[in-house]
Enzyme design. Structure first.
Site, PDB file in Angstrom:
ATOM      1  N   ASP A 178     -80.454 -22.610 -24.241  1.00  0.00           N
ATOM      2  CA  ASP A 178     -79.709 -21.435 -23.429  1.00  0.00           C
ATOM      3  C   ASP A 178     -78.531 -21.403 -24.362  1.00  0.00           C
ATOM      4  O   ASP A 178     -77.603 -22.315 -24.532  1.00  0.00           O
ATOM      5  CB  ASP A 178     -79.444 -22.055 -22.150  1.00  0.00           C
ATOM      6  CG  ASP A 178     -78.541 -20.734 -21.258  1.00  0.00           C
ATOM      7  OD1 ASP A 178     -77.691 -20.459 -21.918  1.00  0.00           O
ATOM      8  OD2 ASP A 178     -79.144 -20.496 -20.318  1.00  0.00           O
ATOM      9  N   HIS A 179     -78.304 -20.173 -25.073  1.00  0.00           N
ATOM     10  CA  HIS A 179     -77.325 -20.369 -26.300  1.00  0.00           C
ATOM     11  C   HIS A 179     -75.915 -20.768 -25.634  1.00  0.00           C
ATOM     12  O   HIS A 179     -74.889 -20.983 -26.294  1.00  0.00           O
ATOM     13  CB  HIS A 179     -77.251 -19.170 -27.169  1.00  0.00           C
ATOM     14  CG  HIS A 179     -76.928 -17.902 -26.580  1.00  0.00           C
ATOM     15  ND1 HIS A 179     -77.282 -16.910 -25.812  1.00  0.00           N
ATOM     16  CD2 HIS A 179     -75.520 -17.223 -26.923  1.00  0.00           C
ATOM     17  CE1 HIS A 179     -76.588 -15.955 -25.493  1.00  0.00           C
ATOM     18  NE2 HIS A 179     -75.502 -16.206 -26.167  1.00  0.00           N
ATOM     19  N   HIS A 241     -77.813 -18.108 -18.237  1.00  0.00           N
ATOM     20  CA  HIS A 241     -76.610 -18.242 -18.703  1.00  0.00           C
ATOM     21  C   HIS A 241     -75.515 -18.471 -17.614  1.00  0.00           C
ATOM     22  O   HIS A 241     -74.696 -19.476 -17.493  1.00  0.00           O
ATOM     23  CB  HIS A 241     -75.943 -17.267 -19.577  1.00  0.00           C
ATOM     24  CG  HIS A 241     -76.678 -16.799 -20.665  1.00  0.00           C
ATOM     25  ND1 HIS A 241     -77.511 -17.736 -21.143  1.00  0.00           N
ATOM     26  CD2 HIS A 241     -77.237 -15.694 -21.202  1.00  0.00           C
ATOM     27  CE1 HIS A 241     -78.222 -17.118 -22.332  1.00  0.00           C
ATOM     28  NE2 HIS A 241     -78.032 -15.669 -22.286  1.00  0.00           N
TER      29      HIS A 241
HETATM   30  C1  BG6 Z   1     -78.383 -12.803 -24.237  1.00  0.00           C
HETATM   31  C2  BG6 Z   1     -78.576 -11.555 -23.616  1.00  0.00           C
HETATM   32  O1  BG6 Z   1     -78.858 -14.090 -23.883  1.00  0.00           O
HETATM   33  O2  BG6 Z   1     -76.947 -13.118 -24.083  1.00  0.00           O
HETATM   34  C3  BG6 Z   1     -77.852 -10.450 -24.121  1.00  0.00           C
HETATM   35  O3  BG6 Z   1     -80.143 -11.329 -23.706  1.00  0.00           O
HETATM   36  C4  BG6 Z   1     -76.389 -10.672 -23.890  1.00  0.00           C
HETATM   37  O4  BG6 Z   1     -78.228  -9.096 -23.085  1.00  0.00           O
HETATM   38  C5  BG6 Z   1     -76.011 -11.778 -24.697  1.00  0.00           C
HETATM   39  O5  BG6 Z   1     -75.633  -9.473 -24.525  1.00  0.00           O
HETATM   40  C6  BG6 Z   1     -74.643 -12.395 -24.693  1.00  0.00           C
HETATM   41  O6  BG6 Z   1     -74.365 -13.438 -25.314  1.00  0.00           O
HETATM   42  P1  BG6 Z   1     -72.849 -13.654 -25.885  1.00  0.00           P
HETATM   43  O7  BG6 Z   1     -72.999 -14.942 -26.689  1.00  0.00           O
HETATM   44  O8  BG6 Z   1     -72.457 -12.550 -26.565  1.00  0.00           O
HETATM   45  O9  BG6 Z   1     -71.978 -13.743 -24.502  1.00  0.00           O
END
Ligand code: BG6
Length: 499
Positions: A178-179, A241
């Protein structure tokens, strides 16, 4: 760190190009990859090894945060190989095993194998089964699996996927990415509370009035309508997230057992969430979809006009919810969560609003000062701000909010993928989603998926460039709160402030 082979499925895809190769390269530059390391890229394109290396080079030139030096880049790419594969066919996996064994022998690498699935989710199960079938998984050393989201599309499919994966990998060998858990400020959250007695003492329902978690984006669906129209914000952002952010901000040291691992404490939070029912979802949840509007002075199209989206699509591009954690620590504290696309600004932040215990003790005392706020900005900048009250001596001596800022933004900050891949290579799963959490998150979200599917709650349209549907304010106003300002408004407030 152990020498190992990195086997990357989906190596010619977007994620590999933008995130995975740059992350590996930066780890290499910082001496954080093992000295003996081989990478085998897999994909459908018929590249030769040389073509693959050129492709990776281009990715580094475009996306690496450190400028790639030609010599170091060539050194890094020395042990890269490529194989085209049809992941649905077993033969390709047998060939892969031969290449892996060959490289291990040639480079004297023990049988430590990291499998990374950066492919469409419909291939997750097939790949895991073929890894097992081919003998790739019966290594003498360790084997691990890094898997990207989405982990299922609902509770049943997530369980099905997990059941399949655990036939090849043990739970402690599976690293679910989960990044958001790789963002440095998110990794900092637990320390921020547990290592600062001043916050630790206040981190409970006696002193905290409410917590607001926002992930607003200015981008729309981009070219991902095929996936997004089925997923919506609830699956794309909320189930993973947003609930991860909730767990990370709400975990606390459990009484008498400070050494309980972070994963167990996170699961406790999700298990203590008050369940919602499909029928009553509208009381605590708002779903929205963006219409045409303006962002940063530019006109943008509405969701239903986007390429690949139908004119009657009911997909949610915005979700806001009010959640209650029914444990003695947090009971009575609402957690408000909202996420949306095509919002006024890009901002991921958590605002913790503190109570004035005296004011709460006597309802007759009207509040004359602003509440203390702890704002944790996660994206685009990394910053912690504490809003206090101070006397404005240049004006009439009235009390005004003042701010203390701590910023850790820096060009040298590692990217989320660097931190996560590094942890997985070391066998540290602290910042990965464990099955228990993933399952509980789907369990909590399931009634909402049904409510959305059956249109039990209205789809509210909001103009692009706004803060989402106005009705999301009701979730807070029912407890006497409101969403705290976004960055722009805060800046304006500070400009007006003369202390
Ligand atoms: C991804 C989603 O996991 O996270 C995207 O699939 C979203 O739709 C993105 O834009 C947002 O990530 P960050 O790091 O830019 O907040």
């Amino acid at each position: 760190m152990d020498a190992m082979t990195f086997i990357l499925f989906g190596s010619t895809g977007d994620l590999a190009k933008r995130k995975i190769f740059p992350a590996l390269f930066n780890l290499y530059l910082e001496g954080k990859l093992p000295r003996s390391f081989s990478l085998i890229g897999l994909g459908r394109k018929p590249y030769t090894d040389a073509e693959f290396k050129t492709y990776v080079e281009l990715s580094l030139q475009t996306f690496s945060r450190s400028r790639p030096n030609e010599l170091l880049m060539q050194e890094f790419l020395r042990f890269f190989r490529y194989q085209d594969i049809d992941v649905t066919k077993k033969e390709g996996f047998r060939e892969l095993l031969n290449i892996v064994l060959e490289q291990e022998k040639e480079l004297d690498i023990p049988e430590n194998r990291m499998f990374y699935l950066s492919v469409a989710p419909e291939f997750f199960q097939t790949i895991a089964a073929n890894i097992k079938e081919s003998g790739l998984a019966t290594a003498i050393g360790w084997k691990r699996l890094i898997i990207e989201k989405p982990f299922g599309k609902d509770l049943i499919s997530a369980r099905e996927l997990n059941d399949k994966l655990v036939q090849t990998f043990e739970e402690n060998e599976i690293y679910r990415i989960d990044h958001y858990l790789g963002k440095p400020m998110v990794q900092n959250l637990e320390t921020l509370v547990s290592d600062n007695p001043i916050l630790k003492a206040l981190w409970n329902n006696r002193y905290i009035a409410n917590v607001q978690i926002t992930a607003a984006e200015t981008v729309g669906v981009e070219d991902r309508a095929g996936y997004y129209d089925k997923a919506g914000a609830i699956r794309d952002m909320f189930q993973n997230h947003m609930l991860q952010l909730l767990m990370m901000i709400a975990i606390h040291q459990m009484a008498h057992s400070p050494d309980i691992p972070i994963g167990t404490r996170k699961s406790h939070i999700l298990k203590s969430l008050r369940p919602l029912s499909k029928e009553n979802a509208a009381l605590d949840v708002v779903r929205g979809q963006y219409e045409a509007g303006e962002i940063g002075g530019n006109a943008v199209a509405g969701y239903r006009e986007e390429h690949g989206v139908g004119a009657t699509s009911m997909a949610d591009t915005f979700v806001a919810a009010r959640l209650w954690i029914d444990d003695p620590h947090w009971s009575g504290v609402p957690f408000y969560i909202r996420t949306g696309k095509r919002m006024r600004e890009k901002s991921t932040r958590i605002v913790v609003e503190f109570k004035d215990p005296q004011q709460h003790a006597s309802s007759s005392r009207k509040r004359t000062t602003s509440p203390n706020l702890l704002t944790i900005q996660i994206n685009p900048d990394e910053k912690i701000t504490l809003q206090l009250n101070g006397k404005n001596v240049l004006k009439s001596g009235e009390t005004k909010p003042v701010y203390m800022d701590f910023s850790q933004s820096s060009v040298h900050m590692p990217e989320a993928y660097e931190l996560l891949i590094y942890d997985a290579l070391r066998g540290d799963d602290t910042f990965f989603a464990r099955w228990e959490e993933t399952e509980s998150a789907w369990e909590w979200v399931e009634p909402l998926l049904e409510a959305f599917e059956e249109n039990v709650l209205p789809l509210e349209l909001y103009p692009s460039g706004s803060y989402g549907p106005e009705t999301s304010c009701r979730l807070l106003s029912e407890q006497g709160f409101h969403w705290w300002h976004d960055e722009q408004e805060e800046k304006e407030q500070r400009r007006l402030l003369v202390i």
